[in-house]
Design a protein around this motif. Structure first.
Motif, PDB file in Angstrom:
ATOM      1  N   ASN A 302       0.835  -1.194   0.000  1.00  0.00           N
ATOM      2  CA  ASN A 302       0.000   0.000   0.000  1.00  0.00           C
ATOM      3  C   ASN A 302       0.874   1.250   0.000  1.00  0.00           C
ATOM      4  O   ASN A 302       1.889   1.304   0.704  1.00  0.00           O
ATOM      5  N   PRO A 303       0.518   2.265  -0.769  1.00  0.00           N
ATOM      6  CA  PRO A 303       1.280   3.521  -0.736  1.00  0.00           C
ATOM      7  C   PRO A 303       1.264   4.131   0.660  1.00  0.00           C
ATOM      8  O   PRO A 303       0.242   4.091   1.356  1.00  0.00           O
ATOM      9  N   ALA A 304       2.384   4.716   1.050  1.00  0.00           N
ATOM     10  CA  ALA A 304       2.466   5.332   2.376  1.00  0.00           C
ATOM     11  C   ALA A 304       1.631   6.599   2.457  1.00  0.00           C
ATOM     12  O   ALA A 304       1.212   7.007   3.540  1.00  0.00           O
ATOM     13  N   ASN A 305       1.382   7.230   1.311  1.00  0.00           N
ATOM     14  CA  ASN A 305       0.610   8.456   1.294  1.00  0.00           C
ATOM     15  C   ASN A 305      -0.269   8.454   0.054  1.00  0.00           C
ATOM     16  O   ASN A 305       0.236   8.377  -1.074  1.00  0.00           O
ATOM     17  N   TYR A 306      -1.576   8.550   0.253  1.00  0.00           N
ATOM     18  CA  TYR A 306      -2.517   8.423  -0.854  1.00  0.00           C
ATOM     19  C   TYR A 306      -2.291   9.492  -1.919  1.00  0.00           C
ATOM     20  O   TYR A 306      -2.215   9.187  -3.109  1.00  0.00           O
ATOM     21  N   PHE A 307      -2.174  10.744  -1.515  1.00  0.00           N
ATOM     22  CA  PHE A 307      -2.037  11.825  -2.484  1.00  0.00           C
ATOM     23  C   PHE A 307      -0.770  11.682  -3.315  1.00  0.00           C
ATOM     24  O   PHE A 307      -0.788  11.811  -4.537  1.00  0.00           O
ATOM     25  N   ALA A 308       0.346  11.422  -2.628  1.00  0.00           N
ATOM     26  CA  ALA A 308       1.634  11.376  -3.309  1.00  0.00           C
ATOM     27  C   ALA A 308       1.675  10.299  -4.386  1.00  0.00           C
ATOM     28  O   ALA A 308       2.323  10.470  -5.419  1.00  0.00           O
ATOM     29  N   HIS A 309       0.981   9.208  -4.144  1.00  0.00           N
ATOM     30  CA  HIS A 309       1.084   8.076  -5.053  1.00  0.00           C
ATOM     31  C   HIS A 309      -0.176   7.882  -5.901  1.00  0.00           C
ATOM     32  O   HIS A 309      -0.110   7.912  -7.130  1.00  0.00           O
ATOM     33  N   VAL A 310      -1.314   7.705  -5.260  1.00  0.00           N
ATOM     34  CA  VAL A 310      -2.529   7.382  -6.012  1.00  0.00           C
ATOM     35  C   VAL A 310      -3.070   8.605  -6.744  1.00  0.00           C
ATOM     36  O   VAL A 310      -3.412   8.542  -7.929  1.00  0.00           O
TER      37      VAL A 310
END
Length: 496
Positions: A302-310
């Protein structure tokens, strides 16, 4: 503060001591303009929302790995398929298509299924849906269609009238509408649905032979859907159901898996097939073109930070790698332009430098500047091509075969091929038509400008350009050489 604590700082790294109270003129006085921290916090907050995607606005994503299980080298030379057991890092983003960021995950809607493969030949974006077909076969219809899936300009509400009016006027939509109106239109999260490249692409092997291909991701979790009533209930209970389901399953180590399979069609078969193989509203029946196993895709991080990745993830069907190519699919051709254009608008011209989009291998080009350029901007190296200073070359081994369209072949044609390479007759004629004074002025201007050439490649550049002047008119070449104090006898001997 103990020695292990981290100092609170501004975005520029300057520590500051007050993060809760604004600076005022007295305990009850007005706020002072000099409270920079207040300005920084408020200004950044005002800009925290980037434009949401026009389509596929709400989504979920995870990192994983693709592992090759079967040899398909007969069809493609793509390095990520190079050997059985080879692994390639991936990022996969799921999404609903028509809803806004705040919409419910269980709305009746197609689901986006976009995979980014981080390969040694660059990033390959396979951008599709959970359906093998689409509503349209021509990109000129796309904006009209999406308008019907959004909000009515008068009521600002979703409109069944708009949707069905459009579909009734465009019967090509019927295949996709049939899928959408079945329970496949309300999948049980993202783990229990298949994914498709949807478009027809091409595969190119080491012999430079092309095959047409369809990509299929078959879920190992089993197909599972909501009924219409169950989907409506879940919208009220947990509008983020699919996001929660994907996130928690990976957190628990229950990694979702898909098997990648392909359908392959020869160019000859495509010429006479009963349906247009490049029509996005049609499938290739498995009885005619069976599925071929390729490998497995597993999501395990899972990405550590939604905004930065998804949220910042950007996918474009234009991004193919050596061994994978396009097709005459009209919808695909339209997406080659529209997707990168959308990302430049939403994320900026340097969106591919954002970590989730960045190729982890070598990147060499002449693109410079723009907002949020964060990679050194090419340093002092040239920003144009060709040039006399760097060793970047266009590797011809990556060239695809021409695409035979029947009446013509789509290919990269040399603009200076035989019959198109006379660059000298007309400039020479122009020189010879000039008055004596105009010739002198021309020579003087050339000499003055070329005298500004500097650096270790000066002689190479000057001699190369002199050759052009000589080919246009010997007298012109001689005059320029004389004006630059170049001894032609010595120069000729040195390069003979």
């Amino acid at each position: 503060m103990n020695n292990d604590s981290k100092k609170l700082t501004t975005a520029s790294g300057i520590p500051y001591a007050e993060n809760e109270n604004s600076m005022t003129a007295g305990a009850r006085g007005p706020i002072l303009l000099q409270d920079f921290i207040l300005h920084e916090k408020m200004a950044h907050f005002n800009r925290e929302r980037i434009p949401e995607r026009v389509v596929h606005a709400k989504g979920s994503g995870a990192y994983g790995v693709f592992k090759v299980s079967h040899d398909i080298s007969a069809y493609t030379r793509a390095k990520l398929f190079g050997e059985i057991g080879k692994e390639t890092k991936v990022f996969l983003r799921f999404s609903t298509v028509g809803g806004e960021k705040g919409s419910a995950d269980t709305e009746r809607d197609p689901r986006g299924f976009a995979v980014k493969f981080y390969t040694e030949d660059g990033n390959w974006d396979l951008v599709g849906n959970n359906t093998p077909v689409f509503f349209l076969k021509d990109p000129k219809k796309f904006s009209d269609f999406i308008h019907t899936q959004k909000r009515d300009p008068y009521t600002n509400s979703k409109s069944a009238t708009m949707m069905w009016d459009f579909w009734s006027l465009n019967p090509e939509s019927l295949h996709q509408v049939t899928i959408l109106m079945s329970d496949r239109g309300t999948p049980y999260g993202y783990r229990h649905m298949d994914g498709f490249g949807s478009h027809t692409f091409s595969l190119i092997n080491s012999a430079n032979e092309r095959h047409w291909v369809k990509f299929h991701f078959k879920t190992r979790q089993g197909i599972k859907n909501f009924t219409d009533q169950e989907a409506a209930e879940m919208r009220g209970k947990n509008p983020d159901f699919a996001q929660h389901d994907l996130l928690t399953s990976i957190d628990k180590g229950e990694f979702p898996v898909w098997d990648l399979k392909i359908q392959v069609m020869t160019e000859e078969e495509a010429k006479n097939y009963r349906w247009n193989p490049f029509d996005l509203t049609k499938v290739w029946p498995h009885g005619d073109f069976p599925l071929i196993d390729v490998g497995t895709l597993t999501l395990n991080e899972n990405p550590a930070n939604y905004f930065a990745h998804v949220e910042q993830a950007a996918f474009a069907p234009a991004h193919v790698v050596d061994g994978v190519g396009y097709s005459p699919d009209k919808m695909l051709q339209g997406r080659l332009l529209s997707y990168p254009d959308a990302h430049r608008y939403r994320l900026g011209s340097n969106y591919e430098q954002i970590p989730v989009n960045r190729c982890p291998f070598a990147v060499n080009n002449y693109e410079r500047d723009g907002q949020m350029r964060v990679d050194g901007n090419g340093g002092s190296s040239p920003n144009y091509f060709p040039n006399s200073f760097d060793d970047i070359v266009a590797d011809q081994s990556y060239k695809e075969p021409g695409l035979d369209l029947g009446h013509a072949v789509a290919d990269w044609y040399d603009r200076n091929a035989e019959g198109e390479n006379d660059h000298y007759s007309q400039p020479g004629d122009l020189y010879r038509l000039m008055s004596q004074q105009a010739r002198q002025d021309l020579i003087s201007n050339i000499v003055h400008s070329m005298s500004g050439i500097e650096g270790p490649k000066k002689e190479t550049i000057v001699n190369r350009q002199l050759c052009h002047w000589f080919r246009a008119d010997v007298g012109l070449g001689m005059a320029v050489a004389k004006g630059m104090n170049i001894d032609l006898d010595i120069n000729m001997n040195a390069h003979s």
